[in-house]
Structure formats: structure tokens, C-alpha cells
Scaffold this motif. Structure first.
Motif, PDB file in Angstrom:
ATOM      1  N   GLU A   1     -38.254   0.076  -3.075  1.00  0.00           N
ATOM      2  CA  GLU A   1     -38.793  -0.908  -2.126  1.00  0.00           C
ATOM      3  C   GLU A   1     -38.320  -2.306  -2.472  1.00  0.00           C
ATOM      4  OE1 GLU A   1     -42.978  -0.373  -2.320  1.00  0.00           O
ATOM      5  OE2 GLU A   1     -42.989   1.473  -1.147  1.00  0.00           O
ATOM      6  N   LEU A   2     -38.348  -2.636  -3.763  1.00  0.00           N
ATOM      7  CA  LEU A   2     -37.865  -3.945  -4.188  1.00  0.00           C
ATOM      8  C   LEU A   2     -36.385  -4.114  -3.874  1.00  0.00           C
ATOM      9  CD1 LEU A   2     -39.608  -4.245  -7.713  1.00  0.00           C
ATOM     10  CD2 LEU A   2     -40.342  -5.294  -5.556  1.00  0.00           C
ATOM     11  N   GLN A   3     -35.640  -3.055  -4.053  1.00  0.00           N
ATOM     12  CA  GLN A   3     -34.207  -3.106  -3.771  1.00  0.00           C
ATOM     13  C   GLN A   3     -33.949  -3.345  -2.284  1.00  0.00           C
ATOM     14  OE1 GLN A   3     -31.862   0.610  -4.014  1.00  0.00           O
ATOM     15  NE2 GLN A   3     -30.501  -0.468  -5.441  1.00  0.00           N
ATOM     16  N   GLU A   4     -34.713  -2.676  -1.436  1.00  0.00           N
ATOM     17  CA  GLU A   4     -34.510  -2.813   0.002  1.00  0.00           C
ATOM     18  C   GLU A   4     -34.957  -4.162   0.525  1.00  0.00           C
ATOM     19  OE1 GLU A   4     -36.625   0.559   1.490  1.00  0.00           O
ATOM     20  OE2 GLU A   4     -34.931   1.925   1.217  1.00  0.00           O
ATOM     21  N   ASN A   5     -35.850  -4.828  -0.209  1.00  0.00           N
ATOM     22  CA  ASN A   5     -36.368  -6.114   0.223  1.00  0.00           C
ATOM     23  C   ASN A   5     -35.617  -7.301  -0.392  1.00  0.00           C
ATOM     24  OD1 ASN A   5     -38.358  -4.924   1.814  1.00  0.00           O
ATOM     25  ND2 ASN A   5     -39.803  -4.820   0.113  1.00  0.00           N
ATOM     26  N   CYS A   6     -34.533  -6.990  -1.116  1.00  0.00           N
ATOM     27  CA  CYS A   6     -33.748  -8.077  -1.729  1.00  0.00           C
ATOM     28  C   CYS A   6     -33.070  -8.925  -0.633  1.00  0.00           C
ATOM     29  CB  CYS A   6     -32.684  -7.486  -2.647  1.00  0.00           C
ATOM     30  SG  CYS A   6     -33.366  -6.892  -4.227  1.00  0.00           S
TER      31      CYS A   6
END
Length: 451
Positions: free
Chosen positions: A446-451
């Protein structure tokens, strides 16, 4: 290596694992179903256990199809592997060899490539584990002939004996570390089905490293590679006394324990890479790779687990070795920069939590040093480490994804950290409480996709 930060000998006990499990069940009840694939979690789908048998079989078939292509599509394999690789039919073992850039994507090259690499490794064994001064009668040499110009007291730095004694210092440190590799499981103490005949054959002039360690008089504590760090706050369950180093089963002549194979891999790596040699912690990276390859259900692959592990470990270390070189600590490619990157990422993702850790003066090197250097291999049980590495190895930028995983680990225990004092928070961070790695990987994605 900072012994205090890494706590390499400190393994978690059953009580320690139960404590983490209770924390997880109390704070993350939805994580108790560990059978969900990561992709399904991200999509919010909930499958019941009876459906998983069919889903799992379908997933195995997807991998077999992807690996059955004459030229493997790396993008497809990465996408599949990120959500977890089945161990069945040797799928994980094969995928790791590809993802770690060992096997070429063109399957028609595999036979010749593997034959060549395994022959190269056999040559390493011949050249690097021979004891200077030992000769066979059928070579027409006597001991006096061999030691005439070179002998154990030769002060010449180019002396083979001088090199031999220096190698012993490295070997003793490796031996001490690999003997206690994953002491909470019996695998590494058990004999391998494929002992190295080149070493054990009484007709050759090689000795086992185990015997070499027994013969030396050097003390292991004289060669510790410590790097100054902070005092490690760990739970009582991580006492060195839990696993005394002298309690190991003695195997019969002609047998080798799995830890001896790992020792040989690390010794050869140290000999081939004198600039870095062996640094405490490398054993924790070799261990899961070797375990995965040595438990491959196919005997044709399992027989060559040692050589394949060596080359995969070497490839992985080519990307990760800067973390083990002290002189690079403060450079842009060093471990200090990477540790600070975790906090920089946390500042963007959860500013409140970042400020709390800053306020308590909890520096990233207090816990992320071990997380990053050892690829989280000491924070979780071996099956969970292997699952994390499925995702890590499959990511195009695996070490950036590792930073995301570390950031996710912090965010998932934010409530406890925000309410805790310095001491309790340090214990949480150095004895991480959540055991459900699916939950952690989902958050990292999720953090990766929200970068």
C-alpha cells in the motif's frame, strides 16, 4: 559488525514467539487468517479455508505455466512471486534461482550453464580448502619436499602457511556463527543426504573445515568483527545461554551436517572476496537460501544445493555488500544512509509517529541496522522470513521495497509506540511483536502504491 545491534546469536524462544502472537491477535484480529494470498488481501477479498485448496492448486498451475515457457517472462514471474511462491514441486527453489539472476531466462541454456557453474564451484573446493603441506604419495612428493621452502614458521607474507593461519581466523568466526544458525529448528544440525565427496573421500588430500577448526589453537574471540553501536535492549528469551555452543550432535565419519555446508559456502565466499571477507551476519542470509534449495523435493536440484546457494548468495551480496563494509557506513551507498531513509519515509507516511520517535531520541540505527543488513532474517521465524523474501526478491528494486517493509512495520505498531515510553518502545522495536508477515507485506505494498 555491530554485535549489539545485530544480536546474531540471540534467537527467539517459544515464549517470545507466543508473546508476539498474542500482541497480534489482540491488536490485529483480522490477520489471524494467514491463508490469504497477498493479492487477495489487497483487493479486499476474503476466502474461506475450504476454498483455498482449489485456489492453491490453481496458483501452483500458474507458476508451472510461467516456468514452462522456453523463454521465461520475468515480469510475469515477478508478479506471481510477489504474492508468495509455493514450495511444492520445487517452485520456490527454482523461482529464487531466476529472481536472484542465477539461472538465465532461456531454459535451453540451463543444462550447460548449471554444469559449468557446478564445475567452477568444485574447482573452488579444490583450490581453497586444501591444507598447505599435505601431499599424496602418488604425486611423488613427501612432506619434506612440500615444506622445504615453505613451512608453518615462514615469516614471508606470501607463504601459503601464513595465508592458512589468517584464513583460520575467518574460519573460526564463521564456525561459531553457523553452528548456532536457527537453533530453534533441527534442520541445520541434521546430516545432509549429499555430503561433499570431494572433501570426505579418504583418497584425496582435503580435510573438512570441521576438522580444521578442531585442530587450530586460535581463539574465536580474537577475531570478532565488532562495529561500535548502541546497547541492545532484548527480551530475556534471547539469552545466549539458551543455546550453548558445545551441545551439538557428533555425526559419524563420512557425514556432514547442513551447517557444515553453510560454513563451506561462507568460507569460499570469504576467500574469493578478500575486500569484505566474512562479516558476522552473512550466515543469516545464506541460511534461508540454502534451506530452500536443500529442501527441494527434486533430488537432481537438491544434490547441488551447495553450489547453487553459493552463486545465488554471491549475486545477492553483490547488491547488499555495501551494508557490510564499515568504511562505507557514512557514504551515500552505506548503511547509515539506508537507515536514515527509513525515517525519511516514515516522516512522509506518518509524521506523528516520526515526531514521537524523534522526541524520544529513538534513532533508526537502534533497530533498523539489523533489519536492513540481515534482510529481516532475525525478526521472524524462518518460514516467515522465506515468505518475505519471496516478495523482496521479486521486486524490481528489492532494497527499496525493504525500506517500505521496515516503514510498514513501524506504522503497524504506531498505537503502541505513541503510547509507550523509551524503554517499552525499544523493546517493541528490537523484539518486533507482529508475526503475520502477510499483514506487513500488504501494508508495504500500500505504501508503495501511494508513493
Amino acid at each position: 559488525m555491530r554485535r549489539a545491534c545485530l544480536s546474531l546469536a540471540a534467537r527467539r524462544s517459544s515464549a517470545c514467539w507466543l508473546k508476539r502472537r498474542k500482541f497480534q491477535q489482540a491488536n490485529f484480529p483480522e490477520s489471524n487468517n494467514s491463508f490469504l494470498f497477498l493479492g487477495e488481501r489487497l483487493k479486499g477479498k476474503q476466502r474461506h479455508l475450504p476454498d483455498m485448496s482449489t485456489a492453491y492448486k490453481n496458483r501452483i498451475q500458474e507458476f508451472k505455466s510461467a516456468l514452462g515457457e522456453e523463454s521465461i517472462n520475468l515480469t510475469t514471474l515477478r508478479e506471481l512471486s510477489f504474492s508468495g511462491i509455493p514450495h511444492e514441486e520445487g517452485l520456490r527453489s527454482l523461482c529464487w534461482k531466476i529472481l536472484l539472476n542465477y539461472l538465465p531466462l532461456d531454459q535451453t541454456l540451463w543444462d550447460s550453464f548449471l554444469k559449468k557453474q557446478r564445475e567452477v564451484y568444485s574447482q573452488f573446493l579444490r583450490e581453497m580448502i586444501i591444507q598447505p603441506g599435505i601431499a599424496k604419495a602418488n604425486l611423488g612428493l613427501s612432506r619434506a619436499d612440500v615444506t622445504l621452502e615453505d613451512h608453518p614458521l615462514n615469516p614471508n607474507p606470501d607463504s601459503r602457511w601464513n595465508t592458512y593461519f589468517k584464513d583460520n581466523e575467518i574460519l573460526l568466526q564463521i564456525d561459531k556463527d553457523v553452528r548456532r544458525l536457527y537453533p530453534d529448528m533441527a534442520f541445520f544440525q541434521r546430516p545432509t543426504d549429499y555430503p561433499c565427496q570431494l572433501i570426505l573421500d579418504p583418497q584425496n588430500d582435503y580435510e573438512t573445515l570441521r576438522r580444521r577448526v578442531e585442530q587450530t589453537t586460535l581463539k574465536a574471540q580474537t577475531v570478532n568483527r565488532n562495529r561500535s553501536g548502541v546497547t541492545n535492549v532484548s527480551s530475556p528469551g534471547k539469552s545466549l545461554n539458551l543455546y550453548p555452543s558445545n551441545e551439538y550432535e557428533v555425526l559419524p565419519s563420512g557425514s556432514e551436517a547442513h551447517w557444515e555446508v553453510v560454513e563451506r559456502i561462507l568460507f569460499i565466499y570469504a576467500k574469493l572476496n578478500p575486500g569484505i571477507a566474512y562479516v558476522q551476519g552473512m550466515n543469516e542470509i545464506v541460511g534461508p537460501i540454502y534451506y530452500t534449495f536443500a529442501t527441494d523435493p527434486s533430488s537432481s536440484w537438491k544434490e547441488h544445493a551447495e553450489a547453487d546457494t553459493f552463486f545465488c548468495f554471491t549475486n545477492l551480496m553483490s547488491e547488499n555488500r555495501d551494508n557490510f563494509i564499515k568504511s562505507l557506513d557514512d557514504s551515500q551507498c552505506g548503511i547509515t544512509c539506508r537507515m536514515e531513509s527509513v525515517y525519511a519515509m516514515l516522516r512522509d507516511k506518518d509524521h506523528e509517529l516520526f515526531l514521537k520517535l524523534e522526541e524520544q531520541n529513538i534513532k533508526p540505527q537502534y533497530f533498523t541496522f539489523r533489519w536492513l543488513t540481515l534482510l529481516l532474517s532475525q525478526e521472524f521465524l524462518l518460514p516467515d522470513v522465506i515468505r518475505i523474501w519471496d516478495s523482496l526478491f521479486s521486486d524490481r528494486d528489492r532494497f527499496h521495497f525493504l525500506l517500505l517493509v521496515c516503514c510498514a512495520m513501524l506504522i503497524l505498531i504506531r498505537d503502541s509506540l505513541l503510547s509507550g515510553d523509551f524503554t517499552s518502545n525499544m523493546r517493541l522495536l528490537q523484539d518486533y511483536p507482529i508475526s503475520d508477515v502477510h499483514l506487513i507485506l500488504t501494508k508495504a505494498k500500500e505504501l508503495q502504491e501511494n508513493c
